[in-house]
Design a protein around this motif. Sequence first.
Motif, short mmCIF file in Angstrom:
data_model
loop_
_atom_site.label_atom_id
_atom_site.label_comp_id
_atom_site.label_asym_id
_atom_site.label_seq_id
_atom_site.Cartn_x
_atom_site.Cartn_y
_atom_site.Cartn_z
N TYR A 25 43.70 39.30 43.32
CA TYR A 25 44.63 38.75 44.44
C TYR A 25 43.83 38.95 45.75
O TYR A 25 44.32 38.45 46.86
CB TYR A 25 46.09 39.01 44.17
N GLY A 26 42.79 39.93 45.76
CA GLY A 26 42.18 40.35 47.03
C GLY A 26 42.10 41.64 47.09
O GLY A 26 42.22 42.58 46.06
N THR A 27 41.49 42.13 48.44
CA THR A 27 41.54 43.67 48.82
C THR A 27 42.54 44.09 49.32
O THR A 27 43.19 43.54 50.02
CB THR A 27 40.17 43.66 49.85
N LEU A 28 42.96 45.40 49.01
CA LEU A 28 44.05 45.85 49.46
C LEU A 28 43.90 46.13 51.02
O LEU A 28 42.89 46.42 51.48
CB LEU A 28 44.33 47.43 48.92
N SER A 29 45.02 45.42 51.91
CA SER A 29 45.18 45.79 53.13
C SER A 29 46.09 46.58 53.58
O SER A 29 47.38 45.72 53.84
CB SER A 29 45.17 44.02 53.83
N LEU A 30 45.81 47.59 53.96
CA LEU A 30 46.96 48.30 54.73
C LEU A 30 47.56 48.03 56.01
O LEU A 30 48.65 48.15 56.14
CB LEU A 30 46.56 49.98 54.62
N ARG A 31 46.49 47.51 56.58
CA ARG A 31 47.08 47.07 58.03
C ARG A 31 48.20 45.75 57.83
O ARG A 31 49.10 45.73 58.84
CB ARG A 31 45.88 46.90 59.00
N THR A 32 47.74 44.91 57.18
CA THR A 32 48.64 43.87 56.75
C THR A 32 50.11 44.35 56.21
O THR A 32 51.06 43.97 56.55
CB THR A 32 48.05 42.81 56.04
N ALA B 72 51.92 44.72 48.45
CA ALA B 72 50.46 44.89 48.10
C ALA B 72 49.88 43.46 47.75
O ALA B 72 48.64 43.14 48.36
CB ALA B 72 50.21 46.02 47.67
N THR B 73 50.05 43.06 46.57
CA THR B 73 49.64 41.97 46.18
C THR B 73 49.72 40.52 47.07
O THR B 73 48.67 39.93 47.25
CB THR B 73 50.24 41.50 44.64
N ASN B 74 50.69 40.39 47.83
CA ASN B 74 50.98 39.26 48.64
C ASN B 74 50.50 39.35 50.02
O ASN B 74 50.48 38.57 50.93
CB ASN B 74 52.44 38.85 48.56
N PRO C 221 35.76 34.03 46.00
CA PRO C 221 36.22 32.81 45.80
C PRO C 221 37.66 32.50 46.52
O PRO C 221 38.30 33.75 46.00
CB PRO C 221 36.00 32.31 44.43
N PRO C 222 37.92 31.39 47.03
CA PRO C 222 39.33 31.39 47.54
C PRO C 222 40.39 31.48 46.27
O PRO C 222 40.13 31.08 45.08
CB PRO C 222 39.56 29.94 47.91
N GLY C 223 41.51 32.16 46.48
CA GLY C 223 42.35 32.47 45.66
C GLY C 223 42.20 33.61 44.63
O GLY C 223 41.17 34.28 44.90
N LYS C 224 42.94 33.90 43.59
CA LYS C 224 42.65 34.90 42.67
C LYS C 224 41.39 34.66 42.05
O LYS C 224 41.09 33.36 41.46
CB LYS C 224 44.06 34.99 41.63
#
Length: 430
Positions: free
Chosen positions: A275-282, A257-259, A266-269
């Motif tokens: 580290y970003g928004t949870l992306s289930l599709r990815t 999930a983190t990666n 802002p770019p990056g953490k």
Amino acid sequence: MSARQWWFDSWAIEKLVWPKTKGAGVTVAVLDTGVEARLPDMSGAMVPGKAFRTSGDGSTDTEDAGDFGHGTGMASLIASRGTKTGFMGVAPEAKIMPLATPGISDSSSPDAIKYAADNGAKIVSISLGSSAGNYPHQCPPDMLEAIGHAAKKDVIIVASAGNEGSTGNRPVFPASCPGVVAIGAMDNKGQAWASTQRQDYVTLSAPGVNIPALSQDGRVWPNGNGTSHASALAAGAFALLRSEFPQKSAREIVQLATNTAKDFGPPGKDNRFGYGTLSLRTALTQQVPASAPNPVYERLDKALADTKPAKTKPAAAEESSGTSPLLIIGGIVVVLAVVGVVLFLFLRRGKKSGPQAPPPPGFGGPGGQGYFNAGHVQPPAPGMAPPQPHGQQPPVPGQGAPQPPYGQAPAGGPQGPPQGAPPGGTPPQS
């Protein structure tokens, strides 16, 4: 599904996620005010839980009648079946284990985490927080020990990052604890919620603005804001991932999930989205290498290593199995010396003047309810608000009228499922 559940579009729940997984086989423990199990929408979702400091199994929401029912609302975001209202959780085939606690600062919270880990939960969802103060590793020792226990039992802990980002912005545990996936809140425009905590412990973000949820009286209350809602939705997302990838460990799921998170802000953490928004599709379609960073568990491993007691150096082995005469004489001298000291102290005992000073606060004795006493945690600093669920917070002066707590409905009571598109148009895809 309610038309206002904008995160269903953002996460492509019905189009891409549910054809793969609906959370079957995964139990999520909800550590909160209890969950109203009698509601039709929660029928079939509940497994036995426990109430701490009171009797019961957690199947009744302990908030006052007429209040929102925080635990019920959070559980509904995870696994509501939508039987009566049409309001569905993101993982409608997952199970809910209700754990009712008096608050996160109470010593029952670590016990609740251990109970969940020992009784089949794969995820623990905690939408509560209290000041981390000056605890080592930003975490009370008993809480850190419980988190370590959960990690050994292959359990993911998800917690709300906090709602003071626009005011005090103090670190709050358990989100600040090593080994916890701390969740910040974002809106349906891809922006961080104004009050989401800005801290380097934030791991990921999830939808947390304009979020309806089921109330303890069975109706849907609209427009809740807070990292409470975001962390509950994230816990549901983790249930979906654990159901789809049952062979993956808790560590591997968090690493995945983190990666695979989508980078907003802002770019990056950064200290709002993590580290970003949870992306289930990815996360459901991409693999990450075993060597990929896993900061949540890397921090936990380091913290647990730091708390291990130092090993005592073993005594040197004797070169001979016999007993040296010199050692015997030395032993006699030591015994005589000890006897002399004891006799001296006994003779002086009657000559002491005045009473002894009591032990300092926090170290036992009268009034010793202190900082690290067993089963207790540090109270909030003077002037701080008491621990509370991470729902709506009082506004900054000059920014409008106070909002109802915990994402409750406006004056006039709860409403049915709201209609129409959420404010702001098409939600961001993640």
